[in-house]
Scaffold this motif. Structure first.
Motif, PDB file in Angstrom:
ATOM      1  N   GLY A  85      67.942 -30.099  12.184  1.00 42.03           N
ATOM      2  CA  GLY A  85      66.847 -30.149  11.220  1.00 42.03           C
ATOM      3  C   GLY A  85      65.469 -30.382  11.802  1.00 42.03           C
ATOM      4  N   LEU A  97      62.329 -29.017  14.175  1.00 45.34           N
ATOM      5  CA  LEU A  97      61.763 -27.806  14.771  1.00 45.34           C
ATOM      6  C   LEU A  97      61.479 -28.039  16.254  1.00 45.34           C
ATOM      7  CD1 LEU A  97      59.142 -26.835  12.023  1.00 45.34           C
ATOM      8  CD2 LEU A  97      61.404 -25.827  12.395  1.00 45.34           C
ATOM      9  N   SER A 111      53.804 -28.380  12.708  1.00 46.34           N
ATOM     10  CA  SER A 111      54.375 -27.509  11.679  1.00 46.34           C
ATOM     11  C   SER A 111      53.442 -27.510  10.481  1.00 46.34           C
ATOM     12  CB  SER A 111      55.785 -27.964  11.284  1.00 46.34           C
ATOM     13  OG  SER A 111      55.740 -29.177  10.591  1.00 46.34           O
ATOM     14  N   SER A 126      54.366 -27.786   7.471  1.00 44.26           N
ATOM     15  CA  SER A 126      54.984 -28.469   6.341  1.00 44.26           C
ATOM     16  C   SER A 126      55.323 -29.911   6.696  1.00 44.26           C
ATOM     17  CB  SER A 126      56.261 -27.714   5.952  1.00 44.26           C
ATOM     18  OG  SER A 126      57.211 -27.833   6.995  1.00 44.26           O
ATOM     19  N   THR A 127      56.164 -30.468   5.893  1.00 44.95           N
ATOM     20  CA  THR A 127      56.632 -31.829   6.151  1.00 44.95           C
ATOM     21  C   THR A 127      57.879 -31.812   7.028  1.00 44.95           C
ATOM     22  OG1 THR A 127      57.925 -31.765   4.119  1.00 44.95           O
ATOM     23  CG2 THR A 127      55.701 -32.701   3.975  1.00 44.95           C
ATOM     24  N   GLN A 128      58.205 -30.650   7.560  1.00 45.40           N
ATOM     25  CA  GLN A 128      59.388 -30.494   8.407  1.00 45.40           C
ATOM     26  C   GLN A 128      59.261 -31.339   9.672  1.00 45.40           C
ATOM     27  OE1 GLN A 128      62.108 -28.390   7.601  1.00 45.40           O
ATOM     28  NE2 GLN A 128      62.994 -29.585   9.256  1.00 45.40           N
ATOM     29  N   LYS A 129      60.338 -32.056  10.027  1.00 43.16           N
ATOM     30  CA  LYS A 129      60.322 -32.844  11.261  1.00 43.16           C
ATOM     31  C   LYS A 129      60.165 -31.911  12.458  1.00 43.16           C
ATOM     32  CE  LYS A 129      62.367 -36.845  12.100  1.00 43.16           C
ATOM     33  NZ  LYS A 129      63.378 -37.854  12.366  1.00 43.16           N
ATOM     34  N   ASN A 130      59.394 -32.359  13.453  1.00 43.77           N
ATOM     35  CA  ASN A 130      59.202 -31.571  14.662  1.00 43.77           C
ATOM     36  C   ASN A 130      59.204 -32.506  15.865  1.00 43.77           C
ATOM     37  OD1 ASN A 130      56.386 -32.412  15.245  1.00 43.77           O
ATOM     38  ND2 ASN A 130      55.970 -31.389  13.297  1.00 43.77           N
ATOM     39  N   LYS A 136      66.030 -24.655  14.069  1.00 43.11           N
ATOM     40  CA  LYS A 136      66.088 -25.881  13.271  1.00 43.11           C
ATOM     41  C   LYS A 136      67.527 -26.316  12.999  1.00 43.11           C
ATOM     42  CE  LYS A 136      65.512 -25.850   8.794  1.00 43.11           C
ATOM     43  NZ  LYS A 136      65.060 -25.799   7.423  1.00 43.11           N
TER      44      LYS A 136
END
Length: 189
Positions: free
Chosen positions: A16, A18, A23, A25-29, A47
């Motif tokens: 999950g 990146l 990023s 968005s709120t996507q974890k990286n 991901k």
């Protein structure tokens, strides 16, 4: 650390996250895991994939790790839907024809489920369809290649963990998901 030798970062990338530092968005990286500036991934894991990711602050090292001309093997533990058979493994070991061309031959063998962490969320399970594990090594990196290869031979990937890149491995580094460490870079011959 010897300041004359280049340093890389070994990371056990969790599901999950990146493989980049920013990023939209709120996507974890990666910035959520590694607080060090000016290091970048040498190659990628999508991901939905987990496991070993190498980061470097030197372009030459990044190229030597990720560019197919150096033929640095990447090894994966792959949980597939169904009990994989010898015919499918033989096809993978010869190379399979994907939309973007023929893959190079892979090294493949059936393995017992590796001793790894639980994944959150867990893989989808079907009551009447078993799963099996293979270890697959490739020396190229087409987009989502391992997933496309196993699907092509009739055994879709449910879980994908990169266990090694050349001489660097999760087993020897003992990193848990989200953990990282700096090591001296030794180019494999």
């Amino acid at each position: 650390m010897n300041l004359n030798k280049p340093v890389i970062i070994l990371l056990n990338k969790p599901f999950g996250v990146l493989s980049q530092f920013t990023s939209d968005s709120t996507q974890k990286n990666l910035s959520d895991l590694i607080p060090i500036k000016n290091f970048y991934p040498a190659g990628r894991l999508d991901k939905d994939s987990e496991g070993l990711l190498i980061l470097t602050n030197q372009g030459k090292i990044q190229s030597r790790i990720s560019h197919p001309k150096y033929k640095l093997r990447k090894t994966y533990w792959v949980q597939v839907e169904g009990i994989i058979d010898q015919e499918a493994m033989a096809l993978l070991s010869k190379g399979v024809k994907l939309k973007d061309g023929l893959t190079k031959p892979a090294q493949v063998k059936k393995i017992l489920a590796p001793n790894v962490w639980e994944r959150f969320p867990p893989i989808r399970e079907r009551k009447h369809i078993p799963t099996s594990w293979i270890e697959l090594s490739i020396s190229e990196g087409k987009n989502r290649q391992v997933r496309r290869m196993t699907a092509h031979v009739g055994f879709p990937t449910l879980r994908l963990i990169r266990s090694a890149i050349g001489p660097y491995s999760l087993s020897s580094s003992k990193l848990k998901p989200g953990e990282w460490k700096k090591v001296h870079y030794e180019f494999p011959h």
